[in-house]
Design a protein around this motif. Structure first.
Motif, PDB file in Angstrom:
ATOM      1  N   GLY A   1      15.607  61.117  -2.599  1.00  0.00           N
ATOM      2  CA  GLY A   1      16.514  60.438  -1.693  1.00  0.00           C
ATOM      3  C   GLY A   1      17.637  59.752  -2.448  1.00  0.00           C
ATOM      4  O   GLY A   1      17.846  60.036  -3.611  1.00  0.00           O
ATOM      5  N   PRO A   2      18.361  58.909  -1.818  1.00  0.00           N
ATOM      6  CA  PRO A   2      18.166  58.321  -0.504  1.00  0.00           C
ATOM      7  C   PRO A   2      18.586  59.288   0.614  1.00  0.00           C
ATOM      8  O   PRO A   2      19.729  59.743   0.660  1.00  0.00           O
ATOM      9  CB  PRO A   2      19.045  57.085  -0.517  1.00  0.00           C
ATOM     10  CG  PRO A   2      20.132  57.418  -1.485  1.00  0.00           C
ATOM     11  CD  PRO A   2      19.519  58.340  -2.503  1.00  0.00           C
ATOM     12  N   VAL A   3      17.654  59.599   1.473  1.00  0.00           N
ATOM     13  CA  VAL A   3      17.876  60.580   2.534  1.00  0.00           C
ATOM     14  C   VAL A   3      18.954  60.108   3.503  1.00  0.00           C
ATOM     15  O   VAL A   3      19.825  60.888   3.896  1.00  0.00           O
ATOM     16  CB  VAL A   3      16.556  60.881   3.277  1.00  0.00           C
ATOM     17  CG1 VAL A   3      16.785  61.798   4.458  1.00  0.00           C
ATOM     18  CG2 VAL A   3      15.542  61.488   2.319  1.00  0.00           C
TER      19      VAL A   3
ATOM     20  N   LYS B   1      14.702  72.033  -0.997  1.00  0.00           N
ATOM     21  CA  LYS B   1      14.722  72.805  -2.250  1.00  0.00           C
ATOM     22  C   LYS B   1      14.345  71.934  -3.437  1.00  0.00           C
ATOM     23  O   LYS B   1      13.574  72.346  -4.309  1.00  0.00           O
ATOM     24  CB  LYS B   1      16.110  73.400  -2.493  1.00  0.00           C
ATOM     25  CG  LYS B   1      16.316  74.799  -2.037  1.00  0.00           C
ATOM     26  CD  LYS B   1      15.206  75.686  -2.478  1.00  0.00           C
ATOM     27  CE  LYS B   1      15.662  77.099  -2.527  1.00  0.00           C
ATOM     28  NZ  LYS B   1      14.581  78.049  -2.532  1.00  0.00           N
ATOM     29  N   ILE B   2      14.905  70.731  -3.499  1.00  0.00           N
ATOM     30  CA  ILE B   2      14.575  69.811  -4.586  1.00  0.00           C
ATOM     31  C   ILE B   2      13.077  69.503  -4.582  1.00  0.00           C
ATOM     32  O   ILE B   2      12.422  69.492  -5.630  1.00  0.00           O
ATOM     33  CB  ILE B   2      15.396  68.510  -4.480  1.00  0.00           C
ATOM     34  CG1 ILE B   2      16.860  68.788  -4.791  1.00  0.00           C
ATOM     35  CG2 ILE B   2      14.847  67.430  -5.404  1.00  0.00           C
ATOM     36  CD1 ILE B   2      17.763  67.609  -4.557  1.00  0.00           C
ATOM     37  N   THR B   3      12.531  69.257  -3.401  1.00  0.00           N
ATOM     38  CA  THR B   3      11.099  68.972  -3.279  1.00  0.00           C
ATOM     39  C   THR B   3      10.264  70.151  -3.737  1.00  0.00           C
ATOM     40  O   THR B   3       9.283  69.992  -4.463  1.00  0.00           O
ATOM     41  CB  THR B   3      10.753  68.595  -1.827  1.00  0.00           C
ATOM     42  OG1 THR B   3      11.567  67.493  -1.426  1.00  0.00           O
ATOM     43  CG2 THR B   3       9.290  68.239  -1.689  1.00  0.00           C
TER      44      THR B   3
ATOM     45  N   GLU C   1      26.412  70.757   8.200  1.00  0.00           N
ATOM     46  CA  GLU C   1      26.248  69.926   7.010  1.00  0.00           C
ATOM     47  C   GLU C   1      24.900  69.195   7.011  1.00  0.00           C
ATOM     48  O   GLU C   1      24.293  69.004   5.960  1.00  0.00           O
ATOM     49  CB  GLU C   1      27.404  68.932   6.894  1.00  0.00           C
ATOM     50  CG  GLU C   1      28.723  69.608   6.542  1.00  0.00           C
ATOM     51  CD  GLU C   1      29.884  68.638   6.498  1.00  0.00           C
ATOM     52  OE1 GLU C   1      29.686  67.430   6.733  1.00  0.00           O
ATOM     53  OE2 GLU C   1      31.005  69.094   6.215  1.00  0.00           O
ATOM     54  N   ILE C   2      24.432  68.772   8.185  1.00  0.00           N
ATOM     55  CA  ILE C   2      23.107  68.145   8.282  1.00  0.00           C
ATOM     56  C   ILE C   2      22.034  69.151   7.882  1.00  0.00           C
ATOM     57  O   ILE C   2      21.108  68.835   7.134  1.00  0.00           O
ATOM     58  CB  ILE C   2      22.848  67.604   9.705  1.00  0.00           C
ATOM     59  CG1 ILE C   2      23.772  66.416   9.988  1.00  0.00           C
ATOM     60  CG2 ILE C   2      21.386  67.197   9.874  1.00  0.00           C
ATOM     61  CD1 ILE C   2      23.740  65.935  11.416  1.00  0.00           C
ATOM     62  N   TRP C   3      22.151  70.388   8.372  1.00  0.00           N
ATOM     63  CA  TRP C   3      21.174  71.424   8.025  1.00  0.00           C
ATOM     64  C   TRP C   3      21.187  71.694   6.523  1.00  0.00           C
ATOM     65  O   TRP C   3      20.138  71.789   5.894  1.00  0.00           O
ATOM     66  CB  TRP C   3      21.458  72.725   8.787  1.00  0.00           C
ATOM     67  CG  TRP C   3      20.328  73.684   8.691  1.00  0.00           C
ATOM     68  CD1 TRP C   3      19.295  73.822   9.557  1.00  0.00           C
ATOM     69  CD2 TRP C   3      20.093  74.630   7.638  1.00  0.00           C
ATOM     70  NE1 TRP C   3      18.434  74.783   9.119  1.00  0.00           N
ATOM     71  CE2 TRP C   3      18.898  75.309   7.944  1.00  0.00           C
ATOM     72  CE3 TRP C   3      20.768  74.976   6.474  1.00  0.00           C
ATOM     73  CZ2 TRP C   3      18.369  76.296   7.120  1.00  0.00           C
ATOM     74  CZ3 TRP C   3      20.235  75.961   5.660  1.00  0.00           C
ATOM     75  CH2 TRP C   3      19.056  76.615   5.993  1.00  0.00           C
ATOM     76  N   VAL C   4      22.365  71.803   5.936  1.00  0.00           N
ATOM     77  CA  VAL C   4      22.478  72.064   4.495  1.00  0.00           C
ATOM     78  C   VAL C   4      21.888  70.902   3.696  1.00  0.00           C
ATOM     79  O   VAL C   4      21.184  71.122   2.698  1.00  0.00           O
ATOM     80  CB  VAL C   4      23.941  72.334   4.095  1.00  0.00           C
ATOM     81  CG1 VAL C   4      24.101  72.339   2.589  1.00  0.00           C
ATOM     82  CG2 VAL C   4      24.417  73.646   4.678  1.00  0.00           C
ATOM     83  N   ALA C   5      22.137  69.679   4.128  1.00  0.00           N
ATOM     84  CA  ALA C   5      21.576  68.513   3.434  1.00  0.00           C
ATOM     85  C   ALA C   5      20.053  68.541   3.491  1.00  0.00           C
ATOM     86  O   ALA C   5      19.379  68.299   2.485  1.00  0.00           O
ATOM     87  CB  ALA C   5      22.112  67.226   4.053  1.00  0.00           C
ATOM     88  N   SER C   6      19.494  68.868   4.643  1.00  0.00           N
ATOM     89  CA  SER C   6      18.047  68.964   4.791  1.00  0.00           C
ATOM     90  C   SER C   6      17.490  70.093   3.920  1.00  0.00           C
ATOM     91  O   SER C   6      16.462  69.942   3.267  1.00  0.00           O
ATOM     92  CB  SER C   6      17.686  69.196   6.259  1.00  0.00           C
ATOM     93  OG  SER C   6      16.294  69.298   6.403  1.00  0.00           O
TER      94      SER C   6
END
Length: 72
Positions: free
Chosen positions: A10-12, A34-36, A24-29
């Motif tokens: 995060g920070p999410v 991916k990081i997780t 952009e919300i979908w890409v951020a999620s």
């Protein structure tokens, strides 16, 4: 005695607040997912480590995309 590791991505809120459109919300999620995934894969490679979360069941249907690892 067991040792536990807690990992926070995060920070999410800051990441999602910066999004100006649904795309952009979908890409951020997806980016956070991916990081997780990368972190989980690297941790799982370490010998003598048992991952408690996320629980990955052998017969579970794989999920793709965003929001794959919900916040616990």
């Amino acid at each position: 005695m067991p040792t536990y590791l807690s990992l926070t991505i995060g920070p999410v809120n800051k990441i999602l607040d910066a999004a100006k459109s649904t795309r952009e919300i979908w890409v951020a999620s997806y980016f956070l997912t991916k990081i997780t995934k990368i972190a989980i894969d690297e941790i799982a490679k370490i010998k003598d480590i048992e991952l408690l979360s996320p629980v990955i069941l052998n017969d579970a249907k794989p999920r793709y995309g965003a929001g794959v690892y919900p916040d616990r």
